[in-house]
Motif scaffolding. Structure first.
Motif, PDB file in Angstrom:
ATOM      1  N   GLY A 141       0.787  -1.223   0.000  1.00  0.00           N
ATOM      2  CA  GLY A 141       0.000   0.000   0.000  1.00  0.00           C
ATOM      3  C   GLY A 141       0.815   1.268   0.000  1.00  0.00           C
ATOM      4  O   GLY A 141       0.254   2.363   0.026  1.00  0.00           O
ATOM      5  N   TRP A 186       4.158   7.871   0.252  1.00  0.00           N
ATOM      6  CA  TRP A 186       3.065   7.459   1.137  1.00  0.00           C
ATOM      7  C   TRP A 186       3.402   6.081   1.685  1.00  0.00           C
ATOM      8  O   TRP A 186       3.790   5.192   0.930  1.00  0.00           O
ATOM      9  CB  TRP A 186       1.756   7.413   0.353  1.00  0.00           C
ATOM     10  CG  TRP A 186       0.531   7.161   1.176  1.00  0.00           C
ATOM     11  CD1 TRP A 186      -0.150   5.993   1.301  1.00  0.00           C
ATOM     12  CD2 TRP A 186      -0.168   8.124   1.980  1.00  0.00           C
ATOM     13  NE1 TRP A 186      -1.231   6.143   2.138  1.00  0.00           N
ATOM     14  CE2 TRP A 186      -1.266   7.457   2.564  1.00  0.00           C
ATOM     15  CE3 TRP A 186       0.030   9.470   2.267  1.00  0.00           C
ATOM     16  CZ2 TRP A 186      -2.165   8.088   3.418  1.00  0.00           C
ATOM     17  CZ3 TRP A 186      -0.864  10.103   3.111  1.00  0.00           C
ATOM     18  CH2 TRP A 186      -1.946   9.433   3.680  1.00  0.00           C
ATOM     19  N   PRO A 189      -0.301   1.231   5.602  1.00  0.00           N
ATOM     20  CA  PRO A 189      -0.611   1.086   7.028  1.00  0.00           C
ATOM     21  C   PRO A 189       0.140  -0.074   7.664  1.00  0.00           C
ATOM     22  O   PRO A 189       0.356  -1.114   7.040  1.00  0.00           O
ATOM     23  CB  PRO A 189      -2.120   0.838   7.028  1.00  0.00           C
ATOM     24  CG  PRO A 189      -2.411   0.250   5.682  1.00  0.00           C
ATOM     25  CD  PRO A 189      -1.452   0.914   4.734  1.00  0.00           C
ATOM     26  N   SER A 195      -2.696   6.105  10.960  1.00  0.00           N
ATOM     27  CA  SER A 195      -3.048   5.919   9.555  1.00  0.00           C
ATOM     28  C   SER A 195      -4.232   6.796   9.216  1.00  0.00           C
ATOM     29  O   SER A 195      -5.123   7.022  10.047  1.00  0.00           O
ATOM     30  CB  SER A 195      -3.376   4.447   9.289  1.00  0.00           C
ATOM     31  OG  SER A 195      -3.708   4.238   7.928  1.00  0.00           O
ATOM     32  N   TRP A 196      -4.247   7.325   8.001  1.00  0.00           N
ATOM     33  CA  TRP A 196      -5.351   8.137   7.502  1.00  0.00           C
ATOM     34  C   TRP A 196      -6.039   7.405   6.348  1.00  0.00           C
ATOM     35  O   TRP A 196      -5.366   6.810   5.491  1.00  0.00           O
ATOM     36  CB  TRP A 196      -4.842   9.478   6.996  1.00  0.00           C
ATOM     37  CG  TRP A 196      -4.505  10.472   8.064  1.00  0.00           C
ATOM     38  CD1 TRP A 196      -5.299  11.480   8.521  1.00  0.00           C
ATOM     39  CD2 TRP A 196      -3.285  10.566   8.814  1.00  0.00           C
ATOM     40  NE1 TRP A 196      -4.668  12.204   9.501  1.00  0.00           N
ATOM     41  CE2 TRP A 196      -3.426  11.669   9.706  1.00  0.00           C
ATOM     42  CE3 TRP A 196      -2.103   9.832   8.826  1.00  0.00           C
ATOM     43  CZ2 TRP A 196      -2.414  12.043  10.592  1.00  0.00           C
ATOM     44  CZ3 TRP A 196      -1.091  10.199   9.717  1.00  0.00           C
ATOM     45  CH2 TRP A 196      -1.258  11.288  10.587  1.00  0.00           C
ATOM     46  N   GLU A 197      -7.353   7.423   6.341  1.00  0.00           N
ATOM     47  CA  GLU A 197      -8.119   6.889   5.221  1.00  0.00           C
ATOM     48  C   GLU A 197      -8.233   7.987   4.170  1.00  0.00           C
ATOM     49  O   GLU A 197      -8.786   9.063   4.440  1.00  0.00           O
ATOM     50  CB  GLU A 197      -9.506   6.441   5.681  1.00  0.00           C
ATOM     51  CG  GLU A 197      -9.492   5.238   6.607  1.00  0.00           C
ATOM     52  CD  GLU A 197      -9.025   3.968   5.898  1.00  0.00           C
ATOM     53  OE1 GLU A 197      -9.193   3.883   4.660  1.00  0.00           O
ATOM     54  OE2 GLU A 197      -8.498   3.072   6.583  1.00  0.00           O
ATOM     55  N   THR A 198      -7.698   7.751   2.977  1.00  0.00           N
ATOM     56  CA  THR A 198      -7.647   8.797   1.958  1.00  0.00           C
ATOM     57  C   THR A 198      -8.014   8.240   0.584  1.00  0.00           C
ATOM     58  O   THR A 198      -8.203   7.035   0.417  1.00  0.00           O
ATOM     59  CB  THR A 198      -6.234   9.400   1.859  1.00  0.00           C
ATOM     60  OG1 THR A 198      -5.359   8.440   1.225  1.00  0.00           O
ATOM     61  CG2 THR A 198      -5.669   9.753   3.230  1.00  0.00           C
ATOM     62  N   GLY A 201      -5.773   5.558  -0.538  1.00  0.00           N
ATOM     63  CA  GLY A 201      -5.690   4.411   0.334  1.00  0.00           C
ATOM     64  C   GLY A 201      -5.265   4.805   1.733  1.00  0.00           C
ATOM     65  O   GLY A 201      -4.884   5.955   1.990  1.00  0.00           O
ATOM     66  N   PRO A 202      -5.313   3.845   2.666  1.00  0.00           N
ATOM     67  CA  PRO A 202      -4.909   4.136   4.042  1.00  0.00           C
ATOM     68  C   PRO A 202      -3.392   4.234   4.168  1.00  0.00           C
ATOM     69  O   PRO A 202      -2.653   3.699   3.340  1.00  0.00           O
ATOM     70  CB  PRO A 202      -5.451   2.931   4.816  1.00  0.00           C
ATOM     71  CG  PRO A 202      -5.427   1.811   3.822  1.00  0.00           C
ATOM     72  CD  PRO A 202      -5.762   2.442   2.503  1.00  0.00           C
ATOM     73  N   ARG A 204       0.098   6.768   5.861  1.00  0.00           N
ATOM     74  CA  ARG A 204       0.574   8.067   6.355  1.00  0.00           C
ATOM     75  C   ARG A 204       1.632   8.609   5.395  1.00  0.00           C
ATOM     76  O   ARG A 204       2.235   7.840   4.625  1.00  0.00           O
ATOM     77  CB  ARG A 204       1.153   7.930   7.766  1.00  0.00           C
ATOM     78  CG  ARG A 204       2.363   7.021   7.891  1.00  0.00           C
ATOM     79  CD  ARG A 204       2.802   6.902   9.346  1.00  0.00           C
ATOM     80  NE  ARG A 204       3.898   5.967   9.535  1.00  0.00           N
ATOM     81  CZ  ARG A 204       5.195   6.291   9.478  1.00  0.00           C
ATOM     82  NH1 ARG A 204       5.550   7.550   9.215  1.00  0.00           N
ATOM     83  NH2 ARG A 204       6.132   5.385   9.675  1.00  0.00           N
TER      84      ARG A 204
END
Length: 470
Positions: A141, A186, A189, A195-198, A201-202, A204
């Motif tokens: 990811g 990026w 996770p 972690s941010w949901e964006t 995708g998740p 940071r």
């Protein structure tokens, strides 16, 4: 007015030509708030502060942006090690940084953006890089910048783009990638990490994308000046240029300014060497904040600065000379015609000071011009050739120049009532010719950091500047 600055990218000293007439946008890489910031970092911050102050002194409007990195590997590890939340850790050390910055009179930047408050801007840049083929995803990811898609990579650092990447933060990226040279935009996770949901995708953000997103958000692209330490040229600033220009299709920065390293008694400051000095620790050891500021700004920003016990003693002595002159001018009284030569002397000093700082912020030469005037003013005070009004004009000149330097005592530096009472008592003792009491009170005041001098203009006092110990 022609201000000339050394641009790291071109290697040339070039005139400053703001993109917007009369307005300069400056971005400075700020602290990563996982622990106290040391004076090597503050040398870089105060160099930028000196630049901002001087541009404003010259009549330019400046927007100064300094980022706060409040999410990265070191912060995550630090929070885990101390058993605190990331917010608690970063807020604590941000408060310490701001207190230290205020102590050494660093101008508060106009914007202090935090990385965690600009995730959307980072995601937007990464989306553009993916769309344009400059970035790719890995199985976990994560998303990486593809160095091979950017032929200009390495220009800032004058490196062969084929060489291996180096740098602590790059080595910490433990994620698979197509090419060892590629850098992370990026991070996918992982358990125990924020972690941010964006939209991508998740996960940071990587460190490098933070500065691109925050600088473009607050200054646009391109903007005028980017500052930092020489240690940030590669890979951080090289990566900023590549990802920013690849995403926007525009030039990123007009002028890159980099500050040389600070050494501690001839050795590079490093935690591993145990020679890291922090502002709050030095102040607690008795070093005066104004002397510390002077020591950190008094050498040209592109020259290495060696911080030693002798250097801080010399800085304290220089500030003390300025304080003594300010006190002498404030106390000076002479009912006589104005000195006809003083205006020319002040104008010559002003011209020399500005010519020095116009020349790539040559503070060393600027201070030379200042202390030439200090000697001249002291000579005229001793000769009683100034009028009372002249003393006021000279004092105004010093205050105007200190808008750049930030080292003179505050005009509002009022004494506590108890100290003022001691000074008044000493005046009364001298009037009564009670020399024993006068000497005793002088000693009491000295013990409390107040130097007293008896002159023909009366009692003169100033705060002592502490050099402390190495």
């Amino acid at each position: 007015m022609t201000i000339r600055l050394h641009d790291t990218l071109s290697g040339e000293i070039r005139p400053l030509e703001p993109l917007e007439a009369g307005h300069v946008g400056i971005y400075s890489c700020g602290p990563t708030v996982y622990g106290p910031t040391h004076i090597g970092n503050f040398r870089s911050f105060l160099f930028a502060d000196l630049l901002v102050r001087y541009l404003r002194y010259r009549g330019l409007t400046v927007t100064w942006v300094m980022n706060i990195t409040d999410i990265d590997d070191k912060i995550i590890k630090g929070a885990a090690a101390t058993g605190t939340s990331i917010d608690e850790l970063t807020n604590r050390w941000l408060d310490v940084f701001l207190a230290d910055a205020a102590a050494v009179r660093m101008t508060l930047p106009d914007v202090l953006p935090r990385a965690t408050e600009h995730i959307d801007e980072m995601v937007g840049l990464i989306e553009k890089l993916l769309e344009r083929g400059h970035a790719y995803r890995t199985d976990d990811g994560s998303i990486f910048f593809r160095i091979s898609s950017w032929p200009a990579y390495g220009t800032l650092a004058r490196l062969d783009p084929e060489q291996m990447r180096v740098g602590e933060r790059v080595e910490a990226d433990e994620y698979g990638k197509d090419d060892v040279r590629d850098f992370v935009l990026w991070k996918g996770p992982k358990p125990g990490e924020p972690s941010w949901e964006t939209a991508i995708g998740p996960g940071r953000p990587g460190w490098h994308i933070e500065c691109s997103a925050m600088s473009i958000r607050h200054l646009g692209a391109p903007f005028d000046i980017h500052t930092g330490g020489v240690d940030l040229i590669f890979p951080h600033h090289e990566d900023e240029i590549a990802q920013s220009e690849a995403a926007t299709g525009k030039p990123f920065v007009r002028t890159w300014l980099h500050c040389a390293h600070l050494q501690m008694s001839g050795a590079k400051m490093a935690k591993s060497a145990g020679n890291v000095a922090r502002v709050s620790d030095l102040l607690e050891a008795g070093i005066g904040a104004r002397a510390l500021r002077y020591a950190l700004i008094s050498v040209h920003y592109r020259a290495g600065l060696n911080y030693t016990p002798d250097s801080i003693v010399a800085a304290a002595a220089a500030v003390d000379r300025l304080d003594a002159l300010v006190a002498a001018l404030a106390a000076y009284r002479e009912n006589r015609p104005d000195d006809p030569e003083l205006p020319a002397a002040l104008e010559a000093a002003r011209s020399a000071f500005e010519a020095a700082l116009d020349d790539d912020l040559n503070i060393s030469a600027g201070l030379g011009a200042l202390f030439d005037l200090v000697r001249e003013l002291n000579r005229r005070i001793d000769a009683r050739s100034l009028s009372t009004a002249d003393a006021g004009r000279a004092s105004d000149w010093l205050r105007a120049t200190d808008r750049v330097l930030g080292v003179l005592p505050d005009e509002s530096d009022a004494l506590e009532a108890e100290l003022q009472a001691l000074l008044d008592e000493r005046i009364a003792a001298r009037t009564a010719r009670d020399w024993a009491a006068s000497d005793r009170l002088r000693g009491e005041l000295a013990a409390r950091g107040i130097s007293v001098e008896d002159t023909r203009d009366g009692q003169r006092w100033r705060r002592l500047v502490e050099a402390g110990h190495g």
